[in-house]
Design a protein around this motif. Structure first.
Motif, mmCIF file in Angstrom:
data_model
loop_
_atom_site.group_PDB
_atom_site.id
_atom_site.type_symbol
_atom_site.label_atom_id
_atom_site.label_comp_id
_atom_site.label_asym_id
_atom_site.label_seq_id
_atom_site.Cartn_x
_atom_site.Cartn_y
_atom_site.Cartn_z
ATOM 1 N N ARG A 466 0.824 -1.202 0.000
ATOM 2 C CA ARG A 466 0.000 0.000 0.000
ATOM 3 C C ARG A 466 0.863 1.259 0.000
ATOM 4 N NH1 ARG A 466 -4.895 2.136 -1.376
ATOM 5 N NH2 ARG A 466 -5.420 3.868 -0.016
ATOM 6 N N TYR A 467 2.059 1.177 0.540
ATOM 7 C CA TYR A 467 2.892 2.355 0.750
ATOM 8 C C TYR A 467 4.105 2.431 -0.181
ATOM 9 C CZ TYR A 467 0.229 2.327 5.093
ATOM 10 O OH TYR A 467 -0.782 2.323 6.000
ATOM 11 N N LEU A 468 4.559 1.296 -0.691
ATOM 12 C CA LEU A 468 5.783 1.254 -1.483
ATOM 13 C C LEU A 468 5.475 0.844 -2.922
ATOM 14 C CD1 LEU A 468 8.087 -0.551 1.113
ATOM 15 C CD2 LEU A 468 7.741 1.911 0.808
ATOM 16 N N ASN A 469 6.325 1.278 -3.840
ATOM 17 C CA ASN A 469 6.138 0.997 -5.262
ATOM 18 C C ASN A 469 6.848 -0.313 -5.614
ATOM 19 O OD1 ASN A 469 5.775 1.051 -8.014
ATOM 20 N ND2 ASN A 469 7.307 2.655 -8.373
ATOM 21 N N ALA A 483 3.965 -7.923 3.726
ATOM 22 C CA ALA A 483 4.459 -7.724 5.089
ATOM 23 C C ALA A 483 3.547 -6.770 5.840
ATOM 24 C CB ALA A 483 5.885 -7.196 5.056
ATOM 25 N N CYS A 484 3.450 -6.985 7.129
ATOM 26 C CA CYS A 484 2.545 -6.197 7.971
ATOM 27 C C CYS A 484 3.127 -4.825 8.260
ATOM 28 C CB CYS A 484 2.292 -6.953 9.276
ATOM 29 S SG CYS A 484 1.027 -6.199 10.293
ATOM 30 N N GLY A 485 2.323 -3.792 8.053
ATOM 31 C CA GLY A 485 2.737 -2.442 8.414
ATOM 32 C C GLY A 485 2.594 -2.214 9.910
ATOM 33 N N TRP A 486 3.070 -1.092 10.352
ATOM 34 C CA TRP A 486 2.944 -0.709 11.760
ATOM 35 C C TRP A 486 2.669 0.788 11.827
ATOM 36 C CZ3 TRP A 486 6.834 2.778 12.415
ATOM 37 C CH2 TRP A 486 7.997 2.612 11.637
ATOM 38 N N ALA A 487 2.411 1.288 12.997
ATOM 39 C CA ALA A 487 1.943 2.667 13.128
ATOM 40 C C ALA A 487 2.987 3.554 13.796
ATOM 41 C CB ALA A 487 0.650 2.696 13.932
ATOM 42 N N TYR A 488 3.177 4.745 13.239
ATOM 43 C CA TYR A 488 3.822 5.822 13.982
ATOM 44 C C TYR A 488 2.774 6.451 14.888
ATOM 45 C CZ TYR A 488 8.461 6.337 11.830
ATOM 46 O OH TYR A 488 9.764 6.162 11.442
ATOM 47 N N LYS A 521 5.891 7.972 -2.116
ATOM 48 C CA LYS A 521 5.505 9.371 -2.277
ATOM 49 C C LYS A 521 5.035 10.011 -0.986
ATOM 50 C CE LYS A 521 4.184 9.541 -7.164
ATOM 51 N NZ LYS A 521 4.707 8.233 -7.598
ATOM 52 N N LEU A 522 4.417 9.265 -0.122
ATOM 53 C CA LEU A 522 3.671 9.835 0.995
ATOM 54 C C LEU A 522 4.466 9.836 2.303
ATOM 55 C CD1 LEU A 522 1.018 10.866 2.252
ATOM 56 C CD2 LEU A 522 0.312 8.501 2.495
ATOM 57 N N GLY A 523 4.786 11.005 2.823
ATOM 58 C CA GLY A 523 5.197 11.214 4.193
ATOM 59 C C GLY A 523 6.371 10.433 4.726
ATOM 60 N N THR A 524 6.281 10.095 6.014
ATOM 61 C CA THR A 524 7.383 9.469 6.742
ATOM 62 C C THR A 524 7.160 7.993 7.048
ATOM 63 O OG1 THR A 524 6.377 10.243 8.806
ATOM 64 C CG2 THR A 524 8.097 11.626 7.837
ATOM 65 N N LEU A 525 5.938 7.502 6.896
ATOM 66 C CA LEU A 525 5.718 6.088 7.190
ATOM 67 C C LEU A 525 6.401 5.167 6.186
ATOM 68 C CD1 LEU A 525 4.507 3.894 8.917
ATOM 69 C CD2 LEU A 525 2.350 4.129 7.671
ATOM 70 N N PRO A 526 6.334 5.413 4.875
ATOM 71 C CA PRO A 526 7.043 4.520 3.935
ATOM 72 C C PRO A 526 8.545 4.418 4.218
ATOM 73 C CG PRO A 526 5.446 5.828 2.755
ATOM 74 C CD PRO A 526 5.488 6.385 4.139
ATOM 75 N N PRO A 527 9.276 5.555 4.383
ATOM 76 C CA PRO A 527 10.693 5.390 4.719
ATOM 77 C C PRO A 527 10.901 4.744 6.082
ATOM 78 C CG PRO A 527 10.053 7.705 4.847
ATOM 79 C CD PRO A 527 8.926 6.972 4.195
ATOM 80 N N GLY A 528 9.911 4.912 6.979
ATOM 81 C CA GLY A 528 10.007 4.240 8.272
ATOM 82 C C GLY A 528 9.889 2.728 8.127
#
Length: 604
Positions: A466-469, A483-488, A521-528
């Motif tokens: 959902r977050y990465l290309n 893989a499971c995402g997590w929350a900031y 593209k979106l914010g800090t969660l993808p690089p996190g």
């Protein structure tokens, strides 16, 4: 002897001939049945069978009069009784009585047909039903849709508008006048009602009157194909309007989320003015010796929103078992630095310790050291977030939020540099509310991981793809799309392990690879997600519940049970567009009688 024998034989021969003749000529006199054909038919027609509540489609049957006149042998009776017995066998396990009655139809055909009438019985008696409004269904418990009358009225309005647009109806001036009158009446009855109980008492009368007028329209326009075409056109138009409104709503919601309310703009101005009126000794916080004490509970909070930051601090201290052991490290920008300090000088958080820093004073944080700072100040990045024509794109609108240009949003990747003497920090976003004591998080064993966070893969859209290309080979070769995402928002960071694994360098490397924004593209969660890939320990879900900034259906029990509730999304609790159901969890930690809030007209 021979004569007697001959006479006996002759008698027997005569008997064998005469007996059949007698039997044939008078059968009714010899064999009487216990009941007549008439009796049998009356018993059949009065027979009561067990059946379920469903209607039986029985074939028309001859009346007793026809049977008595036309039956010449027992075959006809056998056919009738066989049909009755068949119906009995099929319905032996039902609970509704079916009474088979005789009804006479059409004298010109000299025939009568059987009619099946269903009668629903209760355990005591059969209640007589009152007639319902024309076109409305009787209340049969759970079988009715909720607010059926309101739905029916709205459907009538749609049908009425269809008839008004048809040429055959327009040609009838009297019908058009009547229909327009009915439309106005129904519109007044419906008004702003959202359920049946809000309709006026006259709604039923309006419904009947409209149904009668629509029946006239059906007689005028009996070409169904024309009506169907019109309805399809109306549906297409409604869908197009809905699409446009959704696009406008999303744009306006994004715009509202980026806009600072007047009260929140006033607040830092008033605080800044008063801060610079203080002398230097009055501008200092107490207990500064605790800022590097590793035995205490340290929080990192990066924000330019004074009121939101105060709620995070107040809610944490309110629920802390030992408030004096909690230390809050707040980093803000140059514009809000004086205001943030003034707020906590005027509203100290009990025995807890406060530190407020200005990000502009981090001289080590520059574009030569941080790739993200270099990117944020580039012309291409500024154009990407601010060029007006980009707002025409639905899919990219949410990605172009200028908050992502703020370095405050990226400080979470530089925790060891900001707090070099600390070994563990709890990172908090400014849109959360703390509901339980958080000191237990410092004793959680991260098992060699750097980041402790609550996973968010309960829904498919919270996974890596959902977050990465993943069409880019750099992403597809290194990460799992499922893989499971997590929350900031609430994260425990082991700073010793961070430095040992050189996490900041991992972050810089991936930021360099994403200069053209092809990886994310979106914010800090993808690089996190990338930086802490296989370095994140999943915390128990009770520590952190998300969705209060976009999801109106978060489970109430989950909210009450959570240690931290997170208003992630655009519908922040300090904005008018915030979800009302969740606002009280946030507002109870705001003292609206505080002088600065009253002067800036900030109300609950």
């Amino acid at each position: 002897m021979m004569v007697k024998l001959r006479n006996l034989v002759l008698f027997l021969m005569l008997l064998t001939v005469a007996a059949p003749i007698l039997l044939y000529t008078d059968p009714a006199a010899s064999f009487k049945t216990p009941f007549s054909k008439r009796d049998f038919l009356e018993d059949v027609t009065a027979l009561t069978l067990n059946s379920d509540g469903n209607r039986l489609n029985l074939l028309p049957r001859e009346s007793p009069a026809v049977l008595r006149g036309g039956l010449k042998n027992s075959r006809r009776l056998d056919q009738l009784s066989a049909r009755v017995l068949s119906a009995t066998d099929d319905d032996t396990h039902s609970h509704t009585d079916i009474s088979i009655k005789q009804v006479t139809h059409d004298d010109s055909h000299n025939r009568e047909k059987m009619h099946v009438q269903l009668t629903q019985q209760t355990s005591e008696k059969v209640d007589e039903q009152e007639p319902t409004a024309f076109g409305a269904k009787k209340d049969t418990g759970n079988l009715l849709m909720p607010d059926a009358q309101l739905r029916h009225l709205k459907d009538q309005l749609i049908r009425a508008k269809v008839y008004l647009s048809l040429p055959s109806a327009k040609a009838n001036a009297h019908f058009v006048r009547e229909l327009r009158l009915r439309i106005k009446e129904v519109q007044r009855a419906v008004a702003d009602a959202s359920k049946d109980s809000e309709l006026p008492k006259t709604a039923t009368e309006k419904l009947k009157a409209m149904e009668q007028t629509l029946a006239k329209g059906k007689q005028i326009q009996d070409d169904c194909s024309t009506v169907v075409k019109k309805l399809r056109a109306m549906l297409h138009s409604a869908e197009e309007q809905l699409r446009v409104h959704k696009k406008q709503t999303m744009f306006l919601t994004q715009l509202t989320a980026k806009t600072i309310p007047k009260g929140l703009h006033c607040l830092p101005l008033r605080l800044t003015t008063d801060y610079y009126a203080l002398n230097s000794s009055q501008q200092q916080f107490p207990n500064q010796e605790k800022l590097e004490d590793t035995q205490l509970y340290h929080y990192a909070l990066f924000s330019d929103n004074v009121l939101a930051t105060s709620v995070v601090v107040n809610s944490t201290i309110t629920n802390a078992k030992h408030p004096s052991k909690h230390v809050f490290h707040i980093v803000t920008d140059r514009l809000n630095y004086a205001a943030m300090r003034m707020w906590f000088l005027d509203n100290p958080p009990g025995k807890a310790t406060i530190q407020v820093q200005n990000v502009e004073e981090f001289t080590w944080l520059n574009s030569s050291y941080s790739p993200v700072l270099k990117q944020l100040s580039s012309r291409s990045m500024i154009d990407y977030y601010f060029r007006a024509h980009h707002t025409n794109s639905d899919t990219n609108l949410k990605f172009r939020n200028p908050k992502y240009l703020s370095i405050l949003n990226h400080l979470r990747f530089y925790l060891p540099e900001i707090f070099p003497k600390l070994n563990k920090v709890l990172f908090l976003d400014d849109d959360i509310v703390v509901q339980k004591d958080l000191s237990g998080l410092w004793s959680v064993d991260l098992k060699g991981n750097v980041n402790g966070a609550v996973e968010t893969c309960g829904e498919s859209f919270h996974r890596f793809d959902r977050y990465l290309n993943f069409s880019n080979p750099l992403i597809s070769k290194n990460f799992d799309p499922r893989a499971c995402g997590w929350a900031y928002g609430m994260n425990v960071f082991d700073l010793d392990e961070w430095k040992r694994q050189n996490i900041t360098e991992v972050y810089h490397r991936w930021q360099d690879l994403n200069q053209d924004r092809e990886l994310w593209k979106l914010g800090t969660l993808p690089p996190g997600l990338i930086t802490f890939w296989r370095r994140t320990y999943p915390l128990d879900r009770k520590w952190h519940i998300l969705g209060l900034g976009y999801n109106p259906s978060v489970n109430q029990r989950d909210i009450e049970r959570a240690a931290v509730i997170h208003y992630n999304g655009n519908l922040k609790p300090w904005l008018e567009i915030g979800i009302p159901r969740y606002r009280s969890f946030w507002s109870k930690h705001v003292d609206y009688e505080q002088v600065y809030l009253r002067e800036c007209n900030i109300n609950p």
